[in-house]
Write a protein that holds these residues in place. Structure first.
Motif, short mmCIF file in Angstrom:
data_model
loop_
_atom_site.label_atom_id
_atom_site.label_comp_id
_atom_site.label_asym_id
_atom_site.label_seq_id
_atom_site.Cartn_x
_atom_site.Cartn_y
_atom_site.Cartn_z
N SER A 84 0.84 -1.36 0.04
CA SER A 84 0.05 -0.01 0.02
C SER A 84 0.65 1.22 -0.13
O SER A 84 0.55 2.19 -0.89
N ALA A 85 1.73 1.18 0.94
CA ALA A 85 2.73 2.56 0.97
C ALA A 85 3.60 2.67 -0.61
O ALA A 85 3.52 3.69 -0.94
N ALA A 86 4.01 1.62 -1.26
CA ALA A 86 4.59 1.60 -2.35
C ALA A 86 3.46 2.05 -3.74
O ALA A 86 4.09 2.88 -4.51
N ALA A 87 2.35 1.69 -3.50
CA ALA A 87 1.26 2.35 -4.46
C ALA A 87 1.00 3.73 -4.25
O ALA A 87 1.01 4.51 -5.21
N ARG A 88 1.02 4.15 -2.99
CA ARG A 88 0.80 5.51 -2.78
C ARG A 88 2.30 6.40 -3.29
O ARG A 88 2.00 7.54 -3.64
N LEU A 89 3.29 5.77 -2.94
CA LEU A 89 4.79 6.50 -3.14
C LEU A 89 4.73 6.70 -4.60
O LEU A 89 5.16 7.91 -5.16
N PHE A 90 4.37 5.88 -5.47
CA PHE A 90 4.74 6.00 -7.09
C PHE A 90 3.29 6.22 -7.68
O PHE A 90 3.24 6.23 -8.88
N ASP A 91 2.25 6.95 -6.78
CA ASP A 91 1.32 7.43 -7.69
C ASP A 91 1.56 8.53 -8.45
O ASP A 91 2.17 9.66 -8.13
N ILE A 92 1.09 8.35 -9.76
CA ILE A 92 1.51 9.45 -10.70
C ILE A 92 0.74 10.74 -10.43
O ILE A 92 1.41 11.73 -10.75
N ARG A 93 -0.36 10.77 -9.85
CA ARG A 93 -0.89 12.01 -9.41
C ARG A 93 -0.01 12.93 -8.56
O ARG A 93 0.01 14.04 -8.65
N ARG A 94 0.79 12.19 -7.60
CA ARG A 94 1.80 12.78 -6.77
C ARG A 94 2.97 13.46 -7.39
O ARG A 94 3.06 14.59 -7.25
N VAL A 95 3.49 12.93 -8.46
CA VAL A 95 4.52 13.41 -9.01
C VAL A 95 3.95 14.62 -10.02
O VAL A 95 4.74 15.61 -10.04
N ILE A 96 2.83 14.24 -10.74
CA ILE A 96 2.25 15.43 -11.52
C ILE A 96 1.86 16.65 -10.75
O ILE A 96 2.42 17.70 -11.14
N GLY A 97 1.43 16.48 -9.63
CA GLY A 97 0.90 17.62 -8.88
C GLY A 97 1.83 18.15 -8.13
O GLY A 97 1.96 19.37 -8.24
N GLY A 98 3.22 17.64 -7.91
CA GLY A 98 4.37 18.31 -7.19
C GLY A 98 4.88 19.05 -8.19
O GLY A 98 5.38 20.26 -8.02
N LEU A 99 4.99 18.68 -9.46
CA LEU A 99 5.77 19.25 -10.45
C LEU A 99 5.00 20.43 -11.00
O LEU A 99 5.55 21.48 -11.01
N PHE A 100 3.76 20.25 -11.01
CA PHE A 100 3.02 21.54 -11.32
C PHE A 100 2.99 22.51 -10.28
O PHE A 100 2.91 23.84 -10.66
N ALA A 101 2.91 22.25 -9.19
CA ALA A 101 2.80 23.05 -8.10
C ALA A 101 4.13 24.00 -7.94
O ALA A 101 4.03 25.05 -7.69
N VAL A 102 5.18 23.13 -8.15
CA VAL A 102 6.54 23.59 -8.02
C VAL A 102 6.60 24.69 -9.16
O VAL A 102 7.17 26.02 -9.02
N TYR A 103 6.67 24.29 -10.37
CA TYR A 103 6.58 25.14 -11.43
C TYR A 103 5.57 26.22 -11.53
O TYR A 103 5.69 27.52 -12.12
N GLY A 104 4.39 26.07 -11.01
CA GLY A 104 3.26 27.21 -10.96
C GLY A 104 3.87 28.11 -9.83
O GLY A 104 3.55 29.42 -10.20
N ILE A 105 4.23 27.77 -8.80
CA ILE A 105 4.97 28.95 -7.82
C ILE A 105 5.96 29.75 -8.71
O ILE A 105 6.11 31.02 -8.43
#
Length: 116
Positions: A23-44
């Motif tokens: 379950s932890a591995a599934a959450r860690l590699f969730d593509i929504r986390r990667v996309i959301g993090g990148l868009f949030a950083v670039y958005g800032i």
């Protein structure tokens, strides 16, 4: 008799620990986390560029603070993805589904029967 032997292991506890790791591995590699993090950083970054744009850059964009608006849109999309990941976390596949997938024959091997 040696008293330093390892204690007996409970298979139910082992299964629960393995499920937690999956379950932890599934959450860690969730593509929504990667996309959301990148868009949030670039958005800032782009939003800050838009806040501090010079008048020449604003005039080049015909009076529109394009960096500001694009940065805010990127930040909103990134936060939306992170919120979605937080509200509906990824779950690992069920044990029956994992077993079904692992028991399926290999496609390459089934196309060429043995002995042909």
């Amino acid at each position: 008799m040696d008293n330093h032997s390892e204690p007996a292991r409970d298979p139910l506890v082992d299964g629960a620990e393995a499920e937690k790791r999956r379950s932890a591995a599934a959450r860690l590699f969730d593509i929504r986390r990667v996309i959301g993090g990148l868009f949030a950083v670039y958005g800032i970054v782009v939003t800050l560029m838009g806040v501090f744009d010079s008048q020449a850059e604003i005039d080049k964009a015909e009076g529109v603070r394009i960096n500001l608006w694009a940065g805010l849109a990127m930040l909103a999309f990134g936060l939306l993805m992170l919120f979605w990941q937080w509200v509906r976390p990824a779950e690992p596949p069920a044990a029956a589904e994992r077993d079904r997938v692992s028991d399926q024959p290999d496609d390459a091997g089934s196309a060429h029967p043995e002995g042909s």
